[in-house]
Structures are given as structure tokens and as C-alpha cells.
Scaffold this motif. Structure first.
Motif, short mmCIF file in Angstrom:
data_model
loop_
_atom_site.label_atom_id
_atom_site.label_comp_id
_atom_site.label_asym_id
_atom_site.label_seq_id
_atom_site.Cartn_x
_atom_site.Cartn_y
_atom_site.Cartn_z
N UNK A 386 51.32 37.83 46.56
CA UNK A 386 52.55 37.55 45.82
C UNK A 386 52.28 37.29 44.34
N UNK A 387 51.02 37.44 43.90
CA UNK A 387 50.73 37.31 42.48
C UNK A 387 51.39 38.47 41.73
N UNK A 388 51.98 38.16 40.58
CA UNK A 388 52.64 39.21 39.81
C UNK A 388 51.63 40.22 39.27
N UNK A 389 50.47 39.73 38.82
CA UNK A 389 49.44 40.60 38.28
C UNK A 389 48.51 41.03 39.41
N UNK A 390 48.76 42.20 39.98
CA UNK A 390 47.97 42.64 41.12
C UNK A 390 46.55 43.04 40.73
N UNK A 391 46.32 43.40 39.47
CA UNK A 391 44.95 43.66 39.02
C UNK A 391 44.14 42.37 39.08
N UNK A 392 44.76 41.28 38.64
CA UNK A 392 44.12 39.97 38.71
C UNK A 392 43.89 39.58 40.18
N UNK A 393 44.88 39.85 41.03
CA UNK A 393 44.75 39.53 42.45
C UNK A 393 43.59 40.31 43.07
N UNK A 394 43.45 41.58 42.68
CA UNK A 394 42.36 42.40 43.22
C UNK A 394 41.02 41.84 42.79
N UNK A 395 40.92 41.37 41.57
CA UNK A 395 39.67 40.77 41.09
C UNK A 395 39.34 39.52 41.90
N UNK A 396 40.36 38.71 42.23
CA UNK A 396 40.12 37.53 43.05
C UNK A 396 39.63 37.92 44.43
N UNK A 397 40.19 38.97 45.01
CA UNK A 397 39.74 39.43 46.32
C UNK A 397 38.28 39.86 46.27
N UNK A 440 42.01 30.58 36.81
CA UNK A 440 42.70 29.74 35.85
C UNK A 440 42.45 30.15 34.40
N UNK A 441 41.30 30.79 34.12
CA UNK A 441 40.97 31.25 32.77
C UNK A 441 40.61 32.74 32.79
N UNK A 442 41.52 33.61 33.21
CA UNK A 442 41.16 35.02 33.40
C UNK A 442 40.69 35.72 32.13
N UNK A 443 41.28 35.39 30.97
CA UNK A 443 40.86 36.04 29.74
C UNK A 443 39.43 35.64 29.37
N UNK A 444 39.10 34.34 29.52
CA UNK A 444 37.75 33.89 29.21
C UNK A 444 36.74 34.48 30.19
N UNK A 445 37.12 34.57 31.49
CA UNK A 445 36.22 35.16 32.49
C UNK A 445 35.96 36.63 32.17
N UNK A 446 37.00 37.34 31.74
CA UNK A 446 36.80 38.74 31.36
C UNK A 446 35.88 38.86 30.15
N UNK A 447 36.00 37.92 29.24
CA UNK A 447 35.12 37.92 28.06
C UNK A 447 33.66 37.69 28.46
N UNK A 448 33.44 36.78 29.43
CA UNK A 448 32.07 36.54 29.92
C UNK A 448 31.51 37.81 30.53
N UNK A 449 32.29 38.47 31.39
CA UNK A 449 31.82 39.71 32.02
C UNK A 449 31.49 40.77 30.99
N UNK A 450 32.36 40.90 29.99
CA UNK A 450 32.15 41.94 28.98
C UNK A 450 30.87 41.68 28.18
N UNK A 451 30.64 40.42 27.82
CA UNK A 451 29.45 40.11 27.02
C UNK A 451 28.18 40.29 27.83
#
Length: 819
Positions: A386-397, A440-451
């Protein structure tokens, strides 16, 4: 309504019944209702049955309906749930969970002042339940010790929502409440608000700390109301000394002016939680405010979501009388979010003060909470689907899969049975910080992965930068530190927190003697095996796994080849769990490498020859002969009958739909049409009905007319659908069912004996079997849900029928909330 407890008074005149429930003993008796200890022969369990007196007036009936509606929408471990509401002849009754324990008023008799920590812990539980109710627009309005049950597990449960109010409803002008706990504004007749419950909770906390009510209650209702509205509360002099901070909290919560109180039950709860936090607990980790910020976000957004299929299976297990605690524990362990929520719950102070001690296994937690508690916990979580952002939900899965594989590997590498569940949890929770950051911090987590990804290419031999250093740079603390801080705030046992924290030094060249330290090294080895699959060249996997086994063999006293066999077994288990949890990683996702590689197979198309493209196959229920005005299917389309969903599939879809509707209606504002279509679509798909038609009362004619149709030919049927439910003598079966508010199922809709009782417009298009679900307000039908099947009979069990009725009741609630 107040109920005075009467301990186990035997039922007079032998066994009595309402519906299918046997009434065994009186638990409480009030002016308009009696609460019985009941027995449910179908599910073989004790229940509490509230039977409304036969001579109760319309106002009492309205309160009964209000209690059923309010409580059915509140699935929370701190609220006594309603199982059923029904009528047997003149007997109107509610069926509740049976909570083994006294009311708080009974517990307080002769007890004197309650220890401060125990009082604060108990009221924190009550306020948590109130905060949940308030978030869903329900105010209790009659909070007092006799409406709090204290179970044998020590947990407080709020009950008796008989005069609860929906914030969305117009105020009826009534003054309701109990002297000594009624707020000044409630005594003055103002509209219900959460501040009224905050006031009552403050009065209760003061009573627990003092061992007596906060002030004497004058005789007579008018005098009691004047006292509440005109007199400020003063802390009683000469009483037992009370901690200054707690006394200040009580006085703030009981301020005569609502705006001077805590802004919400959640704020009052958090203030008590802060007071209960040990003085030596660090307020933040690493000298940064990231953890505090995370905890604020968690309070705002709740725990991160679980998988709907996990919740559905847990509901099924907890509803069964044959399943074991071990089976339930096994289901919980498959879902990372539910596992963490359960461990967090059982390691709170409320369990420690009853002697439960630290709890480090889901098996023990399940035994302590019980089936009903687990069921309520599972219903209270948000769902990933039921998360609106299903891309984010897929990452959690995908992160869930990594955590599950790490836990499974740690389990596989642990030789003793006693340690294996703790091992699984240690491995799973080693990903806690990473998962918290991602949710809770998806943008920061994405930044960590990218770096991390940009800074090193492993196939050229260059090491990627240390993830801990990058996370500390972006977030202010590493993922491990973040996980440790959260685990500490949750009160998880020290040993579990130590297992989560992997060692950073070189692998020892000798056996690690300490069991807990050896477990930490197993967790680290498991995490490295997962990384080998994620980041390594698949062609070199076996070679790298063997090298890892040689590095860890002495420290863990395991042969090097054990690591390879453990990895193969764990991947098979993970693949099975991914299927059962309906987690399907994207084709190019790296996490797919964690699953057991399937043997190569040539693609095939079931039921079709290669190259057969001259016909379109549409999977849908077999249509009935077209009624006049209904177009037949094109000759180019083959309509194949589809079997109705299995009982398991039906329960899963209906439960997920109910959760989705609850989430939608919990928003500050929702669209009635959106909720209604969601409910109808869930009913249509969940039980495999051929047609679903929703009818609504026409304000001009008073008749119920079709408005929405789902399924083949349902739109055309909706245009003809008319039910005359104006009474007093209904002209047909449809009108009779609506006037009585009776759910009606017809097994053979084409029976010659039934024909004369059907509406004339329906007789030529009667289905094989159908069901009528009237929707009632103030005892009168205002809407109807019609469902049918053309070629197969309606066949569903009690659980599915209960879920179907719940969806219908949610529709009624949606109309009431929308005004």
C-alpha cells in the motif's frame, strides 16, 4: 454504560445461548447489559459476550451499534477487539476477546498507591491505544479504571467504546462521561475531542500514583458537572510523595483549559516514555541528532511496512484452533517488519515488570503475547503493497531478502538447536540500520549507494569504499550505529544487540570461546556470503565461498565446505520464502542473485501452440446468456471459465482489501467514491463473484436503485436494479431482506418455488446463486450490495463471510464519515 464486575457468577437455569455462543457465567452486569463468559463451540475458545437487555431503549441500541462500529475499526493490541455483533431474536449481543484478568478498578481495590514506574508504564499503554483510536477519528469519552482490563500478561487493554464518538460526526449535544474523569469541556456539553481522553488519562494516572481519586466527587450529577467545569484541580496535600516530573505531567494533562494540556494522547505517551527511559541511556549515537530525528519520524510514520501475504497467513494461523505456537512463530519470522515489531513490543517495560525478563526469541514472544495479541499486532501494521512509491517498496522488499538470507545462513551455521532462532534473529537484525535508513531516509540511503558504487570497481581489483564510512559521512553515523541506537531505544536484550554488531577486526586464527562472540562471527560470515552473491562474479562464487570457509573454519570450528552447503540450502529456503511472500525481484536486480538459480528452461506458453496468434484468450468467469440489451462477446474472443479463488486466496485478498480501506479512511480526508470502489472491487475479486451491483436509495422515490456494476453484464443489470424497501409489507425477497437488514444467501436462484418471490425485472436474469448484503443506518436500509455467480454455487466459509461483512460495514462507516 458502566458494568460492575461480578466474579464468575454461575448462569442460572443451566446453559443459555445467544446465536452459537454458550453463556457460561456472568462476568459483569449493568443497567442495560450483562457481560457473560461465553464459549464459541465452532472455534473452541472462550469469549466475552455482552448481551443488551431486551427492554433497552433506542438510545442503548444506538450505543451498542456505535460500540460495534467504533471497536471493529480499531485493531490494536491495547484495545479489546470485537469479534462479532449480531441479534438472536430480541437478544442483541457483542462478542469480544476474552481477556483473563481484572479491570483496573478491581486491581486498585485495597492496593494503595501504585509504584510510580508501574503506573507510568500502564498509562503509557493506555495512551498508546488512545493515540491509535484518535488517529482513526474515534474518541472514547468514558475513560476510567473500570473500562481498562489488566490481562494476566500485565498489559492494559481499553474496552467499552459504547459512547465513543467519531470526530467526523456532528455533535448530538449529549453530555456523557463519568464524574471524576469527565473533562470540563465535556461537562459543558462541547463537541467530543481527543483532549477529553487526555484529561481522563491524567486523572487516572493521578489516581494510580495517589492510591485514591484526585478529588472527592460531590453527590448528584449537577454538582459533579459544576465541579468539573468551574473548579481547577489542585494536587491533594498530605498524600504520598510523587516524583515532581510525574506530578507535573498529571497537572498538565488535567488542566481546565484544553489548550494547556498535552496536544495529543501521543504527546502525553511520549512524555511518559521519556520519563521511563533509564537515566544512563544515551540520547543519540555518535554525537549527532540523526537517531533522534529517526525516532521522531518513526513516531510520525510508524514501523516500516510488512508484507500483506505475511499478515494474511498470520491471521489464518491465529484464527485456527489446531495450529501451534511454533507454526505461528515460523510465519512471523518470515517477515522482517513483523519480527522487529514483535521483539520491540515484548521488550518494553510492560513485560519486564511482570517478570518476563529479556526476550530474545520470537517463540517466547509469541507465547507471551498469545494468538489474539499477535493477530492485533499484525493488523496494526502498514503494508508494503500500500506504499504510494512502489519503487521504494520494491527496494524495501529487496532489503528484506538480504536480511532473511543473512538470518537463514546464520541459522545454518549454528550447530545447536537452542541457539538457532537467536542466530536467525541476530543475522536478520544485523541489517536493521540499513533498512531503517532506506525506509525513513530514502534519499540519503540512495546517496550512500551511489557513492559506494562510483568509488570502486571490484572486477578491476579495486575495493569499494567502506560503506560504514560513507554512511557516517552522509547520515552522521554508520548503519551499524543507527541499528544499535534503534535497538537500544526499543529495549532489545543486550545479547541480541551484541549479535547485531559484527566484529571489525581480522578473523581469529583459533576457536572463539565465548558463545556470544562466536555468534557475532557467524553473523559476519553470513553477511560476507550474501555480499559475495551480490557483488561478485557468479563464475567465481564457489571459489570465493570456499576461500571464505577456510578463513572462518578455525574461529567457528566448522569445515570449509560447510559454508558452501549452508549457502546452497539457504538459497533454496529463501527462494521458497520469496514465492510464498510474493516477492519478485526485477529481472536485472542484483538481489535476484540471492535466490536459488533455477535450471534453464525454454520459454513456453501454456495451453497454446507456438505461433498461434489467430485468437485472443480472455480469462474471465463464464458468462450467462446475454439479457436483452446486453451485447454478446465477439466471435474473435474465447471466454474461458475461471474457478473461484481458493479459501486461502480469498482470505488473502479480502484481508488485504480491508487493510487498504482502513489505511485510506485513516487519512485526514478521503473520497467516498474512492473508498466505495475499492470495497466493491475487493469483494468482486476476493470471492470470484461474476457480478457485483451497488444500489443506493433514491431521495425522490425512496427506492434502492443500481448505481455501480462490476463484472460481465453488471452495468446493464445496475440500470434495471430497483428494490422497493419502503415497507411495511415488502413486495419481494429483495425488499424483505433490506427492510429486515438481513444478509441473505440464495443457493438456487433459478428455483421454480423461489421465482414468484423475486422482483419481476430479475426473474429472467436470475443467477445460479446470489447474496444480498443490506446497508443500514438508524434501522433503515439506505444501500444494498448484490453479488452473484452464474455457473457455480456460492461457497465460502465463516472466515470469508466475516471478512465480506467487514467490508460491507466499512462501506457503512465511509458513508457515515462522509456525512
Amino acid at each position: 454504560m458502566s458494568v460492575t464486575a461480578v466474579a464468575n457468577t454461575p448462569a442460572k437455569g443451566g446453559a443459555q445461548r445467544v446465536g452459537r455462543f454458550e453463556l457460561r457465567a456472568v462476568l459483569g452486569r449493568g443497567a442495560q447489559a450483562t457481560v457473560w463468559l461465553g464459549w464459541d463451540p465452532k472455534l473452541q475458545r472462550e469469549v466475552a459476550v455482552k448481551v443488551i437487555s431486551a427492554d433497552a431503549g433506542a438510545e442503548a441500541i444506538d450505543e451498542w451499534l456505535g460500540e460495534a462500529r467504533a471497536t471493529s475499526a480499531l485493531a490494536h493490541p491495547g484495545i479489546v477487539p470485537v469479534y462479532e455483533a449480531d441479534q438472536d431474536g430480541r437478544a442483541i449481543f457483542l462478542v469480544f476477546e476474552r481477556v483473563d484478568g481484572p479491570t483496573l478498578s478491581e486491581k486498585l481495590k485495597g492496593l494503595g498507591p501504585m509504584p510510580a514506574r508501574e503506573a507510568a508504564e500502564l498509562m503509557r499503554e493506555v495512551l498508546d491505544a488512545l493515540a491509535f483510536a484518535h488517529a482513526r477519528g474515534v474518541v472514547h469519552r468514558d475513560l476510567k479504571p473500570s473500562n481498562i482490563l489488566v490481562g494476566s500478561d500485565g498489559r492494559a487493554r481499553v474496552m467499552d467504546f459504547g459512547i465513543a464518538a467519531k470526530l467526523s460526526e456532528a455533535h448530538d449535544g449529549r453530555i456523557v462521561g463519568t464524574p471524576g474523569y469527565i473533562s470540563p469541556e465535556a461537562a459543558g456539553g462541547q463537541a467530543p475531542s481527543p483532549a477529553m481522553d487526555v484529561y481522563a488519562a491524567g486523572m487516572m494516572l493521578g489516581q494510580l500514583l495517589l492510591g485514591a481519586p484526585m478529588r472527592p466527587i460531590p453527590a448528584g450529577a449537577e454538582a459533579a458537572l459544576r465541579q468539573a467545569t468551574e473548579q481547577d484541580l489542585v494536587w491533594p496535600a498530605g498524600k504520598t510523595p510523587v516524583d515532581d516530573k510525574l506530578r507535573t505531567m498529571v497537572m498538565r494533562a488535567t488542566s481546565r483549559a484544553p489548550e494547556a494540556r498535552y496536544a495529543s494522547a501521543a504527546e502525553f505517551r511520549d512524555a511518559l516514555a521519556k520519563w521511563l527511559t533509564p537515566a544512563d541511556a544515551p540520547p543519540q549515537v555518535g554525537g549527532h541528532g540523526t537517531l533522534d530525528f529517526l525516532m521522531r519520524r518513526m513516531r510520525l510514520h510508524g514501523d516500516f511496512p510488512a508484507l500483506s501475504d505475511s499478515v494474511t497467513r498470520i491471521q489464518r494461523v491465529t484464527a485456527s484452533e489446531s495450529e501451534s505456537l511454533q507454526a505461528l512463530s515460523s510465519e512471523i519470522l518470515k517477515d522482517v517488519a513483523l519480527t522487529q515489531k514483535l521483539l520491540r513490543l515484548v521488550n518494553t517495560a510492560q513485560f519486564r515488570h511482570v517478570g518476563a525478563g529479556e526476550i530474545a526469541t520470537v517463540s517466547r514472544a509469541t507465547a507471551l503475547i498469545g494468538f489474539a495479541g499477535i493477530r492485533n499486532m499484525a493488523l496494526s501494521v502498514v503494508l508494503l503493497e500500500h506504499m504510494k512509491d512502489q519503487t521504494h517498496a520494491q527496494r524495501m522488499k529487496e532489503l528484506f531478502l538480504q536480511a532473511l538470507l543473512t538470518g537463514t545462513l546464520t541459522d545454518q551455521l549454528s550447530p545447536t538447536t537452542r541457539e538457532r532462532e537467536e542466530a536467525f534473529l541476530g543475522g536478520m537484525l544485523s541489517h536493521l540500520g540499513r533498512m531503517m535508513a532506506e525506509y525513513y531516509f530514502p534519499e540519503e540511503a540512495a546517496q550512500v549507494r551511489a557513492r559506494v558504487s562510483r568509488s570502486g570497481l571490484r572486477d578491476t581489483g579495486a575495493d569499494a569504499p567502506d560503506e560504514a564510512r560513507v554512511a557516517a559521512d552522509v547520515l552522521g553515523l554508520s548503519y551499524d550505529d543507527l541499528g544499535q541506537g534503534v535497538a537500544q531505544s526499543w529495549g532489545l536484550p543486550d545479547n541480541m544487540r551484541r549479535m547485531m554488531c559484527v566484529p571489525l577486526e581480522d578473523v581469529p586464527g583459533r576457536l572463539v570461546e565465548s558463545p556470544i562472540e562466536r555468534m557475532r562471527w557467524r553473523v559476519r560470515a553470513s553477511g560476507e556470503l550474501v555480499q559475495i552473491l551480490l557483488d561478485g562474479d557468479p563464475a567465481l562464487t564457489d571459489q570465493r565461498v570456499l576461500a571464505l570457509g577456510e578463513r572462518y573454519s578455525r574461529a567457528l570450528d566448522l569445515k570449509p565446505e560447510v559454508f558452501g552447503s549452508a549457502l546452497k540450502s539457504a538459497r533454496v529456503n529463501l527462494s521458497e520464502m520469496a514465492v510464498s511472500l510474493k516477492i519478485e525481484p526485477a529481472a536485472q536486480a542484483k538481489v535476484r542473485r540471492l535466490l536459488n538459480p533455477a535450471p534453464d528452461a525454454a520459454p513456453s506458453r501454456t495451453g497454446a501452440k507456438a505461433g498461434a496468434v489467430d485468437a485472443t484468450i480472455v480469462s474471465r468467469p463464464l458468462a450467462a446468456p446475454a439479457a436483452p440489451g446486453v451485447e454478446a462477446a465477439s466471435d474473435a474472443t474465447m471466454i474461458l471459465p475461471v474457478a473461484p479463488p481458493t479459501h486461502e486466496q480469498a482470505e488473502a485478498m479480502l484481508s488485504a482489501g480491508i487493510a487498504d480501506v482502513t489505511t485510506t479512511m485513516a487519512r485526514d480526508s478521503f473520497k467516498l467514491n474512492e473508498v466505495l470502489k475499492l470495497i466493491l472491487d475487493t469483494i468482486h475479486k476476493g470471492l470470484g463473484f461474476d457480478r457485483v451491483v451497488f444500489c443506493l436509495r433514491d431521495p425522490k422515490t425512496g427506492q434502492l436503485t443500481g448505481r455501480i456494476g462490476l463484472g460481465h453484464g453488471a452495468d446493464q443489470m445496475a440500470k434495471r436494479f430497483v428494490v422497493d424497501a419502503r415497507g411495511p409489507q415488502p413486495s419481494d425477497l429483495f425488499g424483505a431482506a433490506c427492510l429486515k437488514g438481513a444478509d441473505t444467501m440464495i443457493a438456487d436462484g433459478r428455483s421454480t418455488t423461489l421465482g414468484p418471490r423475486l422482483p419481476p425485472w430479475y426473474r429472467g436474469a436470475a443467477a445460479h446463486s446470489f447474496m444480498l448484503l443490506p446497508m443500514m443506518l438508524k434501522g433503515a436500509p439506505f444501500a444494498l450490495i448484490y453479488v452473484d455467480r452464474h455457473s457455480t454455487p456460492l461457497d465460502f466459509g465463516e472466515r470469508e463471510l466475516t471478512l465480506l461483512r467487514t467490508l460491507r460495514n466499512q462501506a457503512v462507516m465511509a458513508f457515515k464519515a462522509a456525512g
